[in-house]
Design a protein around this motif. Structure first.
Motif, mmCIF file in Angstrom:
data_model
loop_
_atom_site.group_PDB
_atom_site.id
_atom_site.type_symbol
_atom_site.label_atom_id
_atom_site.label_comp_id
_atom_site.label_asym_id
_atom_site.label_seq_id
_atom_site.Cartn_x
_atom_site.Cartn_y
_atom_site.Cartn_z
ATOM 1 N N PRO A 984 0.827 -1.211 0.000
ATOM 2 C CA PRO A 984 0.000 0.000 0.000
ATOM 3 C C PRO A 984 0.861 1.261 0.000
ATOM 4 O O PRO A 984 1.885 1.331 0.678
ATOM 5 C CB PRO A 984 -0.782 -0.112 1.316
ATOM 6 C CG PRO A 984 -0.745 -1.563 1.662
ATOM 7 C CD PRO A 984 0.556 -2.084 1.150
ATOM 8 N N ALA A 985 0.469 2.258 -0.787
ATOM 9 C CA ALA A 985 1.241 3.506 -0.888
ATOM 10 C C ALA A 985 0.276 4.675 -1.062
ATOM 11 O O ALA A 985 -0.841 4.497 -1.568
ATOM 12 C CB ALA A 985 2.193 3.421 -2.078
ATOM 13 N N PRO A 986 0.711 5.891 -0.667
ATOM 14 C CA PRO A 986 -0.178 7.071 -0.782
ATOM 15 C C PRO A 986 -0.631 7.354 -2.208
ATOM 16 O O PRO A 986 -1.678 7.947 -2.427
ATOM 17 C CB PRO A 986 0.700 8.220 -0.255
ATOM 18 C CG PRO A 986 1.749 7.570 0.581
ATOM 19 C CD PRO A 986 1.994 6.226 -0.027
ATOM 20 N N ILE A 987 0.170 6.895 -3.181
ATOM 21 C CA ILE A 987 -0.152 7.208 -4.588
ATOM 22 C C ILE A 987 -1.357 6.402 -5.104
ATOM 23 O O ILE A 987 -1.955 6.764 -6.119
ATOM 24 C CB ILE A 987 1.092 6.934 -5.486
ATOM 25 C CG1 ILE A 987 0.929 7.632 -6.838
ATOM 26 C CG2 ILE A 987 1.309 5.431 -5.671
ATOM 27 C CD1 ILE A 987 2.167 7.600 -7.700
ATOM 28 N N ASP A 988 -1.727 5.328 -4.387
ATOM 29 C CA ASP A 988 -2.731 4.391 -4.919
ATOM 30 C C ASP A 988 -4.048 5.071 -5.298
ATOM 31 O O ASP A 988 -4.596 4.845 -6.377
ATOM 32 C CB ASP A 988 -3.004 3.265 -3.909
ATOM 33 C CG ASP A 988 -1.784 2.384 -3.704
ATOM 34 O OD1 ASP A 988 -0.832 2.531 -4.489
ATOM 35 O OD2 ASP A 988 -1.777 1.571 -2.775
ATOM 36 N N ALA A 989 -4.562 5.920 -4.385
ATOM 37 C CA ALA A 989 -5.852 6.578 -4.646
ATOM 38 C C ALA A 989 -5.764 7.494 -5.858
ATOM 39 O O ALA A 989 -6.685 7.548 -6.694
ATOM 40 C CB ALA A 989 -6.281 7.366 -3.411
ATOM 41 N N LEU A 990 -4.631 8.207 -6.000
ATOM 42 C CA LEU A 990 -4.447 9.112 -7.141
ATOM 43 C C LEU A 990 -4.338 8.324 -8.438
ATOM 44 O O LEU A 990 -4.899 8.694 -9.469
ATOM 45 C CB LEU A 990 -3.176 9.950 -6.940
ATOM 46 C CG LEU A 990 -3.171 10.891 -5.723
ATOM 47 C CD1 LEU A 990 -1.762 11.411 -5.469
ATOM 48 C CD2 LEU A 990 -4.116 12.060 -5.965
ATOM 49 N N LEU A 991 -3.596 7.212 -8.368
ATOM 50 C CA LEU A 991 -3.412 6.376 -9.559
ATOM 51 C C LEU A 991 -4.743 5.820 -10.048
ATOM 52 O O LEU A 991 -4.989 5.746 -11.252
ATOM 53 C CB LEU A 991 -2.475 5.207 -9.234
ATOM 54 C CG LEU A 991 -1.017 5.301 -9.662
ATOM 55 C CD1 LEU A 991 -0.252 4.061 -9.239
ATOM 56 C CD2 LEU A 991 -0.879 5.495 -11.168
ATOM 57 N N LYS A 992 -5.574 5.425 -9.084
ATOM 58 C CA LYS A 992 -6.849 4.817 -9.466
ATOM 59 C C LYS A 992 -7.681 5.789 -10.302
ATOM 60 O O LYS A 992 -8.401 5.385 -11.220
ATOM 61 C CB LYS A 992 -7.611 4.392 -8.209
ATOM 62 C CG LYS A 992 -8.806 3.512 -8.509
ATOM 63 C CD LYS A 992 -9.249 2.729 -7.299
ATOM 64 C CE LYS A 992 -10.300 1.702 -7.712
ATOM 65 N NZ LYS A 992 -10.683 0.826 -6.621
ATOM 66 N N ASN A 993 -7.559 7.087 -9.984
ATOM 67 C CA ASN A 993 -8.338 8.099 -10.716
ATOM 68 C C ASN A 993 -7.805 8.386 -12.110
ATOM 69 O O ASN A 993 -8.555 8.828 -12.976
ATOM 70 C CB ASN A 993 -8.372 9.411 -9.911
ATOM 71 C CG ASN A 993 -9.146 9.238 -8.618
ATOM 72 O OD1 ASN A 993 -10.046 8.421 -8.550
ATOM 73 N ND2 ASN A 993 -8.770 9.986 -7.594
ATOM 74 N N CYS A 994 -6.496 8.163 -12.306
ATOM 75 C CA CYS A 994 -5.939 8.586 -13.606
ATOM 76 C C CYS A 994 -5.309 7.460 -14.419
ATOM 77 O O CYS A 994 -4.808 7.700 -15.507
ATOM 78 C CB CYS A 994 -4.905 9.697 -13.389
ATOM 79 S SG CYS A 994 -3.441 9.137 -12.509
ATOM 80 N N ILE A 995 -5.348 6.218 -13.902
ATOM 81 C CA ILE A 995 -4.657 5.142 -14.641
ATOM 82 C C ILE A 995 -5.318 4.879 -15.992
ATOM 83 O O ILE A 995 -4.668 4.410 -16.934
ATOM 84 C CB ILE A 995 -4.562 3.848 -13.796
ATOM 85 C CG1 ILE A 995 -3.477 2.938 -14.396
ATOM 86 C CG2 ILE A 995 -5.900 3.133 -13.682
ATOM 87 C CD1 ILE A 995 -2.967 1.874 -13.486
ATOM 88 N N SER A 996 -6.604 5.224 -16.104
ATOM 89 C CA SER A 996 -7.268 5.017 -17.403
ATOM 90 C C SER A 996 -6.600 5.856 -18.496
ATOM 91 O O SER A 996 -6.525 5.436 -19.659
ATOM 92 C CB SER A 996 -8.756 5.351 -17.314
ATOM 93 O OG SER A 996 -8.910 6.682 -16.863
ATOM 94 N N ASP A 997 -6.080 7.057 -18.134
ATOM 95 C CA ASP A 997 -5.372 7.894 -19.119
ATOM 96 C C ASP A 997 -4.130 7.183 -19.625
ATOM 97 O O ASP A 997 -3.832 7.184 -20.822
ATOM 98 C CB ASP A 997 -4.952 9.234 -18.491
ATOM 99 C CG ASP A 997 -6.148 10.130 -18.216
ATOM 100 O OD1 ASP A 997 -7.252 9.760 -18.652
ATOM 101 O OD2 ASP A 997 -5.976 11.180 -17.560
ATOM 102 N N PHE A 998 -3.395 6.584 -18.686
ATOM 103 C CA PHE A 998 -2.150 5.896 -19.074
ATOM 104 C C PHE A 998 -2.454 4.623 -19.867
ATOM 105 O O PHE A 998 -1.730 4.266 -20.789
ATOM 106 C CB PHE A 998 -1.311 5.574 -17.835
ATOM 107 C CG PHE A 998 -0.845 6.806 -17.086
ATOM 108 C CD1 PHE A 998 0.049 7.690 -17.682
ATOM 109 C CD2 PHE A 998 -1.297 7.094 -15.809
ATOM 110 C CE1 PHE A 998 0.475 8.830 -17.010
ATOM 111 C CE2 PHE A 998 -0.877 8.233 -15.136
ATOM 112 C CZ PHE A 998 0.009 9.106 -15.743
#
Length: 1219
Positions: A984-998
């Motif tokens: 688990p890392a602090p970036i997880d929540a942010l990644l979940k919101n933008c991983i579709s772009d990547f």
């Protein structure tokens, strides 16, 4: 056998049977004929016992005589079966069944089997037509079912005529004939051709469409359900027409017909879950309607009276409404079972089930019929199991504290009060079945939502105690109650039970004293948890609970079991563990009894059966915060524990080392050195690289001794250190074992126990790297291990450090030193610099720069690593230097980026923050580097740097993705891969919101961008599946697109006189298939497995690397989704067969032969996995392939070897060897 005395005939036949069962017996042609003739005559014997023995002789005889004699037996038995004498008919029927059961399945005997089956089948088809004699018909159908069940593959040529003969039997006026015809059709279905299957299904639908009488409708629906169960997926293509017919029939006022309709729905659900999707709402609606169908009973009266019922619920149940003619319970039961099948097969609809099915099932907990009620409990338990499976999968990779609660679990929590209210009365019901169902539901609930029952415990206790005390029913009831109680104790805090101990303890103690060992064993498990409730050692509550009133009854009942020697092993072990918990939690209250307990433990320690459990118990007691005095048993116990280190049993060794470590940590001050030394002498032999875990625990033990009793260690230090140094130089050393050695060296130097001081230890560690003879045995990993050890020694001897650093610098600069010594010196400088300052940083930088100029790649790599490590220890001194050099020295850029990567990976975020902008700017500047290796390093640094401040840097990566060139997109997507870490890392929540772009780069026009996007997707699926689960419907089409072979990417290259084909799309396809393999483990519930299998099927015909991957996938799918694999089996067999039978052209190079051999072995592993799938024998193509494997010596040999050389492994294929 021809005697007139029945006893002689009986004895002679019995002797013959015993002889025939021996492998050694060999019969000549004349003897065969005589034995067969005599046995057939005995089948007509007047004495029933002689007849029965003659039938038993037929089984071993089939394998001992030649074909003509078997045929004679079959001819006679068949003609006797048509006899007018009922007894002869029955015995001949038994004889035929015996012969069929013994016909050989192996390839060598397949001709005999085929010939006999054809003969029997012809006669049976004739017998079935004898409408005037029903008993002959029934026997014929019975034998036919047996034969089709075992040998359907052999009878392929008869399938059409059998179907033609069986269908008219469905209209027989006799119910028994219709039922047996359905059974025979069920056995025919799995191996029949698709055309015949369609013919059968169409016939049934046509007949149903004619609106036949209700009794005939029942038969056709029953047949449809059987066909669906046996034929599996094949009925799926007919569901569009079938479902409306079955739905219509549920409105007919006939309970049996309705029952069969719901059984058909259940079969469709289980066998064709995907094809049933459009009909789920219709079927669910019908199930919910008919699960409450009880026209002869008014539940409202019961609800009105429920206020008075509470305590006398069980007594009133005898006066429930009863009517022998009432069949409505069958309708309710079948509809509930159908709902259970729906919940079991469609976990993807779980959330909707909580709004549609959950309240309805809860309302049916009041069901009056205990069989139906048991099924309602079973269906609700399945709902809970699916919820648990779903929430555990989603939560696997996610942080417990921060992750949101699963929606299904949240909905379930709201239902807990309703569930408890519905169940608590029934816990005192007289019906054992009902109570078992209640405990099953409550157990699943406690496991799915731990702690949810805390406020309801007072409500549940009366019912629980009732079942624990109920000796009138079977022992299973009490075992189930204890099992539930154990799970309840494990999943709820002690404070919830403390107020009720007075009520709970007596029945549990009574169970401990029960005469049945299984009850005692379960009760001892519960007692262990109750002891923890009485006095939790991690007590956080301000109000302490007084355990004194309960200690005596718990102790005395456990002590009685502990003393007993004539009891079951499981009870012995659990009595030891339970007493261990009592001593650990309540030892200070035991007084004089403690000595008696310890002496029994000592006896159990000497017993081979109980010693491991006792070792673990002593470990527990030793670590107790009550500081239990174990000195009375030390002298003897330590010598026994020491002897265990010489045993081969690994678990015993591990347990003993853990136990000794606990002893030396908590009780060493009470021990005499002489006692310790007897144990310590056993340790040097177990410090060995052959078992790193044992070595790790041994070194942990030595560390404890060095801290607690250094004088005892001094005597064995030389022999121990030899083993430790050997481990340090081992290529296997890493992780926990390396940390254990570092701790030991630190403790050793601080204790001054060894005759070896700092200098000698340093020399022993580094000397092998200066010796040319030793270098051949030194692995690259050991350089890093030794460097860590040197840094540890420097950390505990700061006065010695400057001299060591100076010596290491000289070694690096000395051209006369061996390369290995210079590499080690650089790594040591790095590790020492990581933990403490090296002094003049300019001098250290000069040393590193000079090493960068070396001609040796090893020295340059070590210098790069060392510079990064030094910078971690002194960021302000070294980071600006690294950044300046990266910008100004293009030739050293790759090495310096490695140093920077080390800094970013190891430095805390707070230290890096001031330098964030300068590092980011430099990395972005190099993101378009033409050299792929450098670009990948830049991407890794960018990814790891983003983890330092995700809020600020992740949006920048998104921006780069939109603005940059193809090379920039490759770098950004690769960088995102490094932000997805397996914890688990602090970036997880942010990644979940933008991983579709990547992930949108999966549609990028540049093939290289798509390849790295697939690698990033694979990383997400493996490390953080929660990131991509919701995106699967959008992403999977793009993923599957990349598995296709693109002819425009295949080109021909001329290499001298040869032409060579190059596939530029191979890497992308390989990355796509790797993603697919990962998704099987992490996101199976998000896949349409049949669609997935279509692409696996294509991969089976692709390039070597991809075929190897798809064989692995197929083996995995055979375990995870056997039903789906069976649906596609006929299409999968051909590519597997092609791989297994392909041979390399003569004159090919050795590598080609090796590759083909590995391919064949991998394909055969997939075949072995497929043959282990239940019901695989229903596939004719798989049966034929299995037979081919056995007839081909080469393939049989490969199959045998992939099964681990175990002859038993050939079982599944042999069972399918049907020609």
């Amino acid at each position: 056998m021809t005697s007139t005395d029945k006893d002689f005939r009986f004895m002679a036949t019995n002797d013959l049977m015993l002889e025939l069962q021996k492998d050694s017996i060999k019969l000549d042609e004349d003897s065969e004929r005589k034995v067969v003739t005599m046995l057939l005559r005995l089948l007509e014997d007047k004495n029933g016992e002689v007849q029965n023995l003659a039938v038993k002789c037929l089984a071993p005889l089939v394998g001992k005589v030649k074909e003509p004699q078997v045929e004679t037996m079959v001819d006679t038995l068949c003609s006797n079966m048509m006899s007018n004498k009922e007894q002869l008919r029955d015995i001949s029927s038994m004889g035929l069944k015996t012969v069929i059961a013994e016909l050989p399945l192996s390839t060598t005997g397949v001709n005999l089997t085929t010939c006999v089956c054809k003969k029997i089948t012809s006669l049976l088809i004739g017998a079935m037509g004898k409408q005037e004699d029903v008993s002959v018909q029934l026997e014929a159908l019975d034998i036919l079912s047996d034969m089709l069940g075992r040998l359907s593959g052999v009878l392929v040529s008869f399938h059409a005529s059998l179907l033609t003969s069986l269908l008219p039997q469905l209209t027989s006026p006799r119910m028994a004939v219709r039922k047996r015809s359905i059974l025979a059709l069920g056995h025919l279905v799995p191996c029949c051709s698709p055309a015949l299957f369609s013919q059968l299904t169409t016939h049934l639908m046509t007949e149903l469409a004619k609106a036949p009488p209700t009794s005939m409708s029942r038969t056709y629906i029953q047949c449809l359900a059987t066909v669906s169960r046996q034929g599996g997926h094949r009925v799926g293509e007919h569901l569009e027409k079938l479902i409306p017919m079955v739905v219509k029939l549920t409105s007919v006022e006939d309970d049996e017909l309705r029952e069969y309709c719901f059984q058909a729905f259940e079969a469709f659900m289980r066998r064709c879950p995907k094809e049933m999707s459009p009909h789920i709402s219709t079927v669910t609606e019908l199930c919910l309607k008919f699960m409450t169908y009880d026209p002869n009973y008014n539940y409202h009266d019961e609800e009105e009276d429920s206020m008075d019922v509470d305590e006398d619920f069980g007594e009133e149940s005898d006066e429930e409404y009863s009517d022998d003619d009432d069949m409505s319970w069958k309708v309710r039961r079948s509809s509930v079972k159908c709902l259970e099948a729906l919940v079991h097969t469609r976990r993807d609809l779980l959330l909707s089930f909580y709004s549609s099915l959950c309240p309805a099932l809860l309302a049916r907990f009041k069901e009056r019929d205990e069989n139906v009620r048991a099924d309602v409990f079973s269906a609700f338990s399945t709902l809970l199991k699916q919820t648990r499976a779903s929430s555990s999968q989603v939560g696997l990779m996610e942080q417990r504290g921060s992750r949101e609660e699963e929606p299904t679990v949240a909905l379930l929590k709201k239902q807990v009060p309703v569930i408890v209210k519905a169940l608590h009365k029934q816990l005192k019901d007289k019906s054992v079945k009902s109570r078992q169902g209640c405990f099953c539901v409550l157990t699943q609930l406690a496991q799915t939502v731990p702690g949810a029952l805390e406020e309801h415990i007072p409500t549940l206790i009366p019912g629980l105690v009732f079942s624990l005390r109920d000796k009138s029913t079977s022992s299973t009831m009490r075992i189930d109650s204890l099992s539930f109680f154990h799970i309840l104790l494990l999943s709820h805090p002690p404070q919830a039970f403390q107020p009720h101990l007075q009520v709970l303890l007596p029945p549990v103690v009574a169970c401990v004293e029960d005469s049945f060992y299984k009850i005692t064993s379960e009760a001892l498990l519960v007692t262990q948890q109750l002891v923890k409730v009485m006095r939790p050692l991690d007590q956080t509550s301000s109000v302490a609970f007084d355990p004194k009133p309960f200690i005596n009854q718990v102790f005395s009942s456990t002590m009685n079991r502990l003393k007993a020697t004539d009891i079951d092993q499981e009870v012995k072990e659990r009595a030891i563990s339970c007493m261990g918990q009592i001593v650990c939690h309540l030892g200070d209250h035991l007084g004089a009894e403690l000595k008696a307990v310890l002496s029994i433990f000592l006896e159990r320690l000497k017993n081979e059966i109980t010693r491991l459990t006792t070792v673990r118990t002593i470990t527990l007691i030793t670590a107790s915060p009550l500081k239990i005095d174990l000195s009375p048993v030390w002298p003897e116990a330590l010598s026994i524990l020491g002897s265990f280190l010489r045993k081969k049993q690994r678990t015993l060794k591990l347990g003993t080392l853990t136990c000794l470590t606990a002893l030396f940590t908590h009780q060493a001050s009470n021990m005499k050195p002489a006692l310790l030394e007897s144990v310590l002498s056993e340790i040097p032999p177990v410090v060995d690289e052959s078992d790193m875990h044992v070595s790790q625990l041994s070194i942990n033990l030595l560390t404890c001794v060095a801290k607690a009793c250094p004088s005892s260690l001094a005597k064995i230090s030389s022999s121990v250190l030899a083993g430790v140094f050997k481990l340090v130089h081992s290529p296997l050393l890493q992780g926990g074992a390396l940390v254990a050695i570092l701790d030991f060296l630190q403790a050793l130097v601080l204790s001054k126990a060894s005759h070896l001081g700092y200098g000698q230890l340093l020399k022993a560690l580094m000397e092998p790297f200066n010796s040319p003879e030793c270098l051949a045995d030194i692995h690259r990993q050991s350089y890093h291990s030794v460097a860590r050890c040197v840094a540890t020694l420097c950390a505990v001897c700061p006065k010695e450090t400057p001299g060591t650093i100076s010596s290491l610098k000289q070694q690096v600069n000395s051209q006369s030193c061996p390369e290995s010594a210079r590499v080690l010196a650089l790594l040591c400088l790095g590790e020492v610099g990581r933990s403490s300052s090296l002094g003049g940083c300019k001098e250290a930088q000069a040393v590193i720069l000079e090493a960068f100029s070396s001609s040796s790649e090893e020295i340059k790599t070590a210098a790069s690593r060392a510079l990064g490590s030094m910078a971690v220890g002194s960021l302000e001194d070294y980071l600006p230097f690294i950044l300046k050099e990266i910008a100004s020295q293009p030739k050293r850029q790759y090495l310096l980026l490695h140093s920077l990567k080390e800094v970013i990976s190891a430095c805390p975020a707070s230290s890096l923050s001031p330098h964030l902008e300068s590092i980011w700017a430099l990395l972005i500047q190099n993101a378009l580097c033409a050299e792929e290796g450098t670009r990948n390093l830049v991407a890794e640094c960018l990814g790891k740097l983003t983890l330092v401040n995700p809020d600020q840097l992740l949006p920048r990566l998104q921006q780069q993705l939109k603005e940059g060139s193809a090379l920039a997109r490759v770098t950004v997507v690769t960088a995102v891969k490094f932000t997805i870490v397996d914890h688990p890392a602090p970036i997880d929540a942010l990644l979940k919101n933008c991983i579709s772009d990547f992930l949108s780069t999966l549609k990028d026009e540049d093939m290289n961008v798509r390849r790295v996007a697939l690698i990033m997707f694979n990383s997400a699926a493996h490390n953080k599946p929660s990131l991509i689960r919701g995106l699967l419907p959008k992403v999977l089409p793009n993923l599957y697109q990349e598995t296709q072979i693109r002819k425009d990417l295949i080109r021909e290259v001329e290499m001298g006189p040869f032409k060579h084909t190059v596939d530029d799309g191979l890497d992308v396809r390989k990355a796509a298939f790797e993603c697919m393999y990962t998704l099987l483990d992490s996101c199976l519930e998000g896949l349409d497995v049949l669609h997935f299998l279509d692409h696996v099927e294509e991969g089976l015909k692709d390039h070597y690397d991809i075929r190897m991957l798809t064989f692995l996938m197929l083996a995995r799918l055979a375990t995870l989704c056997p039903a789906a694999v069976l649906q596609r089996l006929d299409r999968l067999v051909e590519p597997l067969r092609a791989t297994c039978t392909t041979k390399v052209k003569a004159g090919s190079v050795k590598q080609e032969f090796e590759k083909q051999e590995e391919l064949r072995r991998s394909a055969m592993r997939a075949v072995a996995a497929l043959l282990a799938v239940p019901e695989v024998e229903r596939s004719p193509s798989m049966a034929e392939f299995a037979s081919q494997i056995h007839t081909n010596a080469d393939m049989a040999s490969i199959y045998h070897s992939v099964q681990g050389g175990d002859a038993a492994g050939l079982g599944p294929a042999e069972s399918m060897d049907m020609g």
